[in-house]
Design an enzyme around this catalytic site. Structure first.
Site, PDB file in Angstrom:
ATOM      1  N   ASN A  94       0.847  -1.193   0.000  1.00  0.00           N
ATOM      2  CA  ASN A  94       0.000   0.000   0.000  1.00  0.00           C
ATOM      3  C   ASN A  94       0.884   1.245   0.000  1.00  0.00           C
ATOM      4  O   ASN A  94       2.112   1.140  -0.048  1.00  0.00           O
ATOM      5  CB  ASN A  94      -0.969  -0.015   1.190  1.00  0.00           C
ATOM      6  CG  ASN A  94      -0.220  -0.080   2.506  1.00  0.00           C
ATOM      7  OD1 ASN A  94       0.726   0.657   2.727  1.00  0.00           O
ATOM      8  ND2 ASN A  94      -0.640  -0.986   3.377  1.00  0.00           N
ATOM      9  N   LYS A 137       8.019 -17.082 -11.418  1.00  0.00           N
ATOM     10  CA  LYS A 137       7.294 -15.902 -11.904  1.00  0.00           C
ATOM     11  C   LYS A 137       6.027 -16.347 -12.641  1.00  0.00           C
ATOM     12  O   LYS A 137       6.078 -17.228 -13.511  1.00  0.00           O
ATOM     13  CB  LYS A 137       8.214 -15.112 -12.848  1.00  0.00           C
ATOM     14  CG  LYS A 137       7.595 -13.830 -13.298  1.00  0.00           C
ATOM     15  CD  LYS A 137       8.525 -13.044 -14.187  1.00  0.00           C
ATOM     16  CE  LYS A 137       7.736 -11.949 -14.876  1.00  0.00           C
ATOM     17  NZ  LYS A 137       8.409 -11.419 -16.037  1.00  0.00           N
ATOM     18  N   LYS A 171     -10.651  -3.698  18.858  1.00  0.00           N
ATOM     19  CA  LYS A 171      -9.265  -4.102  19.127  1.00  0.00           C
ATOM     20  C   LYS A 171      -8.862  -3.829  20.576  1.00  0.00           C
ATOM     21  O   LYS A 171      -7.703  -4.017  20.940  1.00  0.00           O
ATOM     22  CB  LYS A 171      -8.319  -3.406  18.138  1.00  0.00           C
ATOM     23  CG  LYS A 171      -8.676  -3.707  16.676  1.00  0.00           C
ATOM     24  CD  LYS A 171      -7.613  -3.268  15.695  1.00  0.00           C
ATOM     25  CE  LYS A 171      -8.148  -3.361  14.256  1.00  0.00           C
ATOM     26  NZ  LYS A 171      -7.106  -3.545  13.256  1.00  0.00           N
ATOM     27  N   LYS A 210     -12.993   0.310  15.487  1.00  0.00           N
ATOM     28  CA  LYS A 210     -11.690  -0.358  15.655  1.00  0.00           C
ATOM     29  C   LYS A 210     -11.176  -0.215  17.082  1.00  0.00           C
ATOM     30  O   LYS A 210     -10.592  -1.134  17.639  1.00  0.00           O
ATOM     31  CB  LYS A 210     -10.666   0.228  14.673  1.00  0.00           C
ATOM     32  CG  LYS A 210     -10.920  -0.256  13.265  1.00  0.00           C
ATOM     33  CD  LYS A 210      -9.995   0.363  12.245  1.00  0.00           C
ATOM     34  CE  LYS A 210     -10.525  -0.016  10.858  1.00  0.00           C
ATOM     35  NZ  LYS A 210      -9.774   0.573   9.772  1.00  0.00           N
ATOM     36  N   PRO A 261      -3.047 -12.070   9.996  1.00  0.00           N
ATOM     37  CA  PRO A 261      -3.364 -11.898  11.412  1.00  0.00           C
ATOM     38  C   PRO A 261      -3.514 -10.422  11.724  1.00  0.00           C
ATOM     39  O   PRO A 261      -2.778  -9.606  11.167  1.00  0.00           O
ATOM     40  CB  PRO A 261      -2.131 -12.464  12.125  1.00  0.00           C
ATOM     41  CG  PRO A 261      -1.028 -12.395  11.118  1.00  0.00           C
ATOM     42  CD  PRO A 261      -1.678 -12.547   9.779  1.00  0.00           C
ATOM     43  N   ASP A 262      -4.471 -10.080  12.571  1.00  0.00           N
ATOM     44  CA  ASP A 262      -4.594  -8.687  13.011  1.00  0.00           C
ATOM     45  C   ASP A 262      -3.765  -8.565  14.294  1.00  0.00           C
ATOM     46  O   ASP A 262      -4.180  -8.984  15.375  1.00  0.00           O
ATOM     47  CB  ASP A 262      -6.061  -8.318  13.250  1.00  0.00           C
ATOM     48  CG  ASP A 262      -6.207  -6.817  13.502  1.00  0.00           C
ATOM     49  OD1 ASP A 262      -5.326  -6.236  14.151  1.00  0.00           O
ATOM     50  OD2 ASP A 262      -7.213  -6.250  13.055  1.00  0.00           O
ATOM     51  N   ILE A 263      -2.591  -8.008  14.141  1.00  0.00           N
ATOM     52  CA  ILE A 263      -1.606  -7.993  15.233  1.00  0.00           C
ATOM     53  C   ILE A 263      -2.146  -7.182  16.414  1.00  0.00           C
ATOM     54  O   ILE A 263      -2.067  -7.596  17.573  1.00  0.00           O
ATOM     55  CB  ILE A 263      -0.267  -7.396  14.746  1.00  0.00           C
ATOM     56  CG1 ILE A 263       0.179  -8.080  13.456  1.00  0.00           C
ATOM     57  CG2 ILE A 263       0.806  -7.511  15.816  1.00  0.00           C
ATOM     58  CD1 ILE A 263       1.269  -7.341  12.696  1.00  0.00           C
TER      59      ILE A 263
END
Ligand code: C5P
Length: 399
Positions: A206, A285, A339, A335, A301-303
């Site tokens: 990103n 490739k 979280k 969030k 994974p959402d750390i």
């Protein structure tokens, strides 16, 4: 930073020319700068150069009729910091033995400000046991000695003895001029994007530049905090004095964060972690195949959520970031709760002047108790300072 003042002492070594750049950086940072030179230093570089750069009269002669009577006493007592760069072996020896036979040495002897010495000389002079003993004496008496760099020297040899680059000296100066109000606090900061490989030559990522996270890590370090910076790939140079861990994927970031977080007080997750990664990394490739290709993604994974879930009792502040392009506040609030965070920093990344890839940011800070604060558009360094102020306050209140 409130207006600070610095005295730069320049002694007679070839690296004296680099002191001119240091003055430029000090002045650019808004630091009131006065220069004192030894007579030998004036053989290497003209006082006029420093006068033009600092906007102040340079003193090189104790007996100059233009000096105020007690300048050699007042300068080092009124300044916030005295820097001697370059500091020659001779000057170091003089200071270690309390000699004052010219303006600069008497000023240093009378100074109440802290003194930063930046030795620069031939390697053998530096490694000479006398010089080392003198540096040891000065350290013992509270002088701050910056390690000289290693590399090519003016005498044609290679080795330790180079004056650190002016930007590096400046970074040390910024730290010495900053309040050490985060001393004792241990931070883990994540920054930058993650990258998730598709095949040996392609990856998904990103637009995160890492600048926000690096500014936080640097700000915390400047203010005396111990900082571990875990960073995805960026173009940035890690701030001096932080423990730096470089990672690529979300999985790697998770491993390093979990390994490292045991002993930290504050975790700030400014990294833009990819929520998904390709299910498989092709070993070779990938070739063009027909006019359509489907890529299967699986969840990373959402750390942060994991850290929030496994919060142990005891004190730890958990701070997340929410980069959003719509419904900023509602998404950020969701969030924060999901979280289990203490604070979330929300930024609207659809703006051209905030969020990814730019030097400025404009954030809203949401707290667990429902409070919300807004920081207007400002450089990321100032956003970082504002966040650290709030984290410090939270820590002191014990929330
Ligand atoms: O991607 P998202 O908007 O949910 O990110 C919010 C916060 O969660 C950020 O602080 C980010 O660093 C963190 N995060 C994470 N692991 C992920 C995704 C996000 O730690 N896989």
């Amino acid at each position: 930073m409130e207006k600070k003042s610095v005295i730069l002492g320049v002694t007679g070594g070839i690296a004296a020319y680099k002191a001119a750049e240091l003055v430029r950086l000090l002045v650019k940072a808004g630091v009131e700068t006065k220069v004192a030179m030894t007579q030998n230093a004036t053989k290497f570089i003209s006082p006029l150069t420093f006068e033009a750069l600092s906007g102040n009269k340079v003193v090189s002669d104790m007996w100059d009729a233009g000096n105020a009577a007690m300048d050699h006493v007042h300068w080092g007592q009124e300044a916030d910091l005295v820097i001697v760069a370059p500091a020659t072996a001779d000057f170091i020896a003089k200071m270690a033995h309390g000699l004052g036979d010219d303006f600069l040495s008497t000023m240093v002897l009378a100074a109440s400000a802290r003194i930063l010495l930046c030795p620069a000389m031939n390697s053998r002079m530096l490694l000479n046991p006398m010089t080392q003993a003198n540096l040891g004496t000065l350290r013992k008496h509270g002088y701050i000695v910056m390690e000289p760099g290693d590399g090519g020297l003016a005498c044609g040899t290679d080795g330790p003895g180079r004056l650190p680059e002016p930007e590096d000296i400046m970074e040390e100066v910024r730290k010495l001029l900053s309040p050490q109000d985060l001393a004792g606090l241990r931070f883990l900061v994540t920054a930058g994007p993650t990258i998730e490989p598709l095949d040996p030559v392609r990856y998904m990522t990103n637009r995160s530049s890492g600048r926000m996270g690096y500014a936080i890590a640097r700000g915390a370090r400047m203010r005396g905090g111990d900082v571990i910076l875990v960073s995805g790939p960026t173009q940035l140079v890690p701030p001096r004095g932080v423990v730096f861990e470089s990672v690529n994927t979300a999985e790697e970031m998770r491993r390093v964060v979990l390994d490292r977080c045991g002993s930290v007080d504050v975790i700030i997750k400014a990294a833009a972690v990819l929520d998904y990664r390709p299910k498989e990394k092709a070993p070779q490739k990938m070739k063009r195949k027909g006019d359509r290709q489907t890529l299967e993604l699986i969840e990373n994974p959402d750390i942060l959520a994991e850290l929030g879930r496994d919060r142990v009792s005891g004190r730890r502040i958990l701070v997340g970031f929410a980069a959003e392009t719509e419904d900023l506040l509602a998404n950020a609030k969701g969030k924060l709760q999901r979280k289990n965070l203490d604070m979330i920093v929300a930024n609207d990344v659809s703006r051209h002047d905030a969020g990814f890839e730019v030097d400025t940011n404009s954030v809203k800070i949401l707290y667990r108790d429902g409070r919300m604060e807004e920081l207007g558009l400002m450089p990321k360094e100032s956003v970082a300072a504002g966040l650290l102020d709030r984290i410090k306050e939270m820590w002191e209140k014990g929330t």
